[in-house]
Design a protein around this motif. Structure first.
Motif, PDB file in Angstrom:
ATOM      1  N   ARG A  21       0.839  -1.195   0.000  1.00 56.77           N
ATOM      2  CA  ARG A  21       0.000   0.000   0.000  1.00 56.77           C
ATOM      3  C   ARG A  21       0.882   1.256   0.000  1.00 56.77           C
ATOM      4  NH1 ARG A  21      -0.817   3.270   3.608  1.00 56.77           N
ATOM      5  NH2 ARG A  21      -0.142   1.904   5.276  1.00 56.77           N
ATOM      6  N   ALA A  22       1.931   1.256   0.822  1.00 57.43           N
ATOM      7  CA  ALA A  22       2.845   2.401   0.873  1.00 57.43           C
ATOM      8  C   ALA A  22       3.568   2.565  -0.465  1.00 57.43           C
ATOM      9  CB  ALA A  22       3.846   2.231   2.007  1.00 57.43           C
ATOM     10  N   ALA A  23       3.974   1.452  -1.086  1.00 58.87           N
ATOM     11  CA  ALA A  23       4.661   1.521  -2.372  1.00 58.87           C
ATOM     12  C   ALA A  23       3.734   2.094  -3.446  1.00 58.87           C
ATOM     13  CB  ALA A  23       5.149   0.136  -2.777  1.00 58.87           C
ATOM     14  N   THR A  24       2.486   1.692  -3.426  1.00 54.87           N
ATOM     15  CA  THR A  24       1.514   2.208  -4.393  1.00 54.87           C
ATOM     16  C   THR A  24       1.325   3.712  -4.221  1.00 54.87           C
ATOM     17  OG1 THR A  24       0.383   0.081  -4.390  1.00 54.87           O
ATOM     18  CG2 THR A  24      -0.842   1.962  -5.242  1.00 54.87           C
ATOM     19  N   GLU A  25       1.227   4.157  -2.990  1.00 56.14           N
ATOM     20  CA  GLU A  25       1.083   5.596  -2.729  1.00 56.14           C
ATOM     21  C   GLU A  25       2.323   6.354  -3.211  1.00 56.14           C
ATOM     22  OE1 GLU A  25       0.294   6.110   1.405  1.00 56.14           O
ATOM     23  OE2 GLU A  25      -1.690   5.190   1.277  1.00 56.14           O
ATOM     24  N   ASN A  26       3.513   5.811  -2.948  1.00 59.23           N
ATOM     25  CA  ASN A  26       4.748   6.480  -3.364  1.00 59.23           C
ATOM     26  C   ASN A  26       4.870   6.530  -4.880  1.00 59.23           C
ATOM     27  OD1 ASN A  26       5.628   7.089  -0.809  1.00 59.23           O
ATOM     28  ND2 ASN A  26       6.811   5.208  -0.594  1.00 59.23           N
ATOM     29  N   ARG A  27       4.467   5.459  -5.568  1.00 64.34           N
ATOM     30  CA  ARG A  27       4.512   5.475  -7.030  1.00 64.34           C
ATOM     31  C   ARG A  27       3.599   6.561  -7.575  1.00 64.34           C
ATOM     32  NH1 ARG A  27       4.918  -0.255  -6.518  1.00 64.34           N
ATOM     33  NH2 ARG A  27       2.666  -0.474  -6.581  1.00 64.34           N
ATOM     34  N   ALA A  28       2.432   6.714  -6.968  1.00 65.86           N
ATOM     35  CA  ALA A  28       1.495   7.736  -7.441  1.00 65.86           C
ATOM     36  C   ALA A  28       2.022   9.137  -7.146  1.00 65.86           C
ATOM     37  CB  ALA A  28       0.137   7.538  -6.781  1.00 65.86           C
ATOM     38  N   THR A  29       2.705   9.303  -6.023  1.00 75.00           N
ATOM     39  CA  THR A  29       3.183  10.619  -5.615  1.00 75.00           C
ATOM     40  C   THR A  29       4.467  11.021  -6.324  1.00 75.00           C
ATOM     41  OG1 THR A  29       2.232  10.263  -3.426  1.00 75.00           O
ATOM     42  CG2 THR A  29       3.834  12.032  -3.639  1.00 75.00           C
ATOM     43  N   PHE A  30       5.443  10.120  -6.378  1.00 69.41           N
ATOM     44  CA  PHE A  30       6.781  10.479  -6.839  1.00 69.41           C
ATOM     45  C   PHE A  30       7.148   9.922  -8.199  1.00 69.41           C
ATOM     46  CE2 PHE A  30       7.033  10.274  -2.169  1.00 69.41           C
ATOM     47  CZ  PHE A  30       7.302  11.600  -1.937  1.00 69.41           C
ATOM     48  N   GLY A  31       6.472   8.912  -8.641  1.00 74.80           N
ATOM     49  CA  GLY A  31       6.879   8.213  -9.846  1.00 74.80           C
ATOM     50  C   GLY A  31       6.515   8.951 -11.119  1.00 74.80           C
ATOM     51  N   ARG A  32       7.299   8.675 -12.145  1.00 71.62           N
ATOM     52  CA  ARG A  32       6.999   9.165 -13.479  1.00 71.62           C
ATOM     53  C   ARG A  32       7.016   7.962 -14.397  1.00 71.62           C
ATOM     54  NH1 ARG A  32      11.025  13.829 -15.065  1.00 71.62           N
ATOM     55  NH2 ARG A  32      12.409  12.074 -14.892  1.00 71.62           N
ATOM     56  N   THR A  33       6.246   8.050 -15.450  1.00 73.44           N
ATOM     57  CA  THR A  33       6.235   6.950 -16.393  1.00 73.44           C
ATOM     58  C   THR A  33       7.497   6.996 -17.226  1.00 73.44           C
ATOM     59  OG1 THR A  33       5.108   8.209 -18.111  1.00 73.44           O
ATOM     60  CG2 THR A  33       3.718   7.029 -16.534  1.00 73.44           C
ATOM     61  N   ARG A  34       7.780   5.911 -17.907  1.00 72.59           N
ATOM     62  CA  ARG A  34       8.962   5.844 -18.760  1.00 72.59           C
ATOM     63  C   ARG A  34       8.876   6.895 -19.858  1.00 72.59           C
ATOM     64  NH1 ARG A  34      11.428   0.387 -21.065  1.00 72.59           N
ATOM     65  NH2 ARG A  34      11.700   0.215 -18.843  1.00 72.59           N
TER      66      ARG A  34
END
Length: 63
Positions: A21-34
């Motif tokens: 759940r924390a990883a999913t939140e971090n991907r949505a907050t900080f991640g960018r697509t390729r």
């Protein structure tokens, strides 16, 4: 009758679920697509070529 639950397994499953759940939140907050990363890299390269092409003098170290 109640189902027997191994508390060690239940605790590990809960920890895994919390981590996911924390990883999913971090991907949505900080991640960018390729595509976003590649687009940014292309723009940076294009800007660097533009600036290099408009230099009046060669940079130090060039002959």
């Amino acid at each position: 009758m109640a189902e027997i639950v191994n508390l060690r397994h239940a605790r590990k499953q809960k920890a895994r679920a919390d981590k996911e759940r924390a990883a999913t939140e971090n991907r949505a907050t900080f991640g960018r697509t390729r595509d976003e990363r590649e687009r940014q890299r292309r723009l940076e390269d294009q800007a660097a070529r533009f600036i290099d092409g408009h230099r009046r003098e060669p940079t130090p170290g060039e002959t």
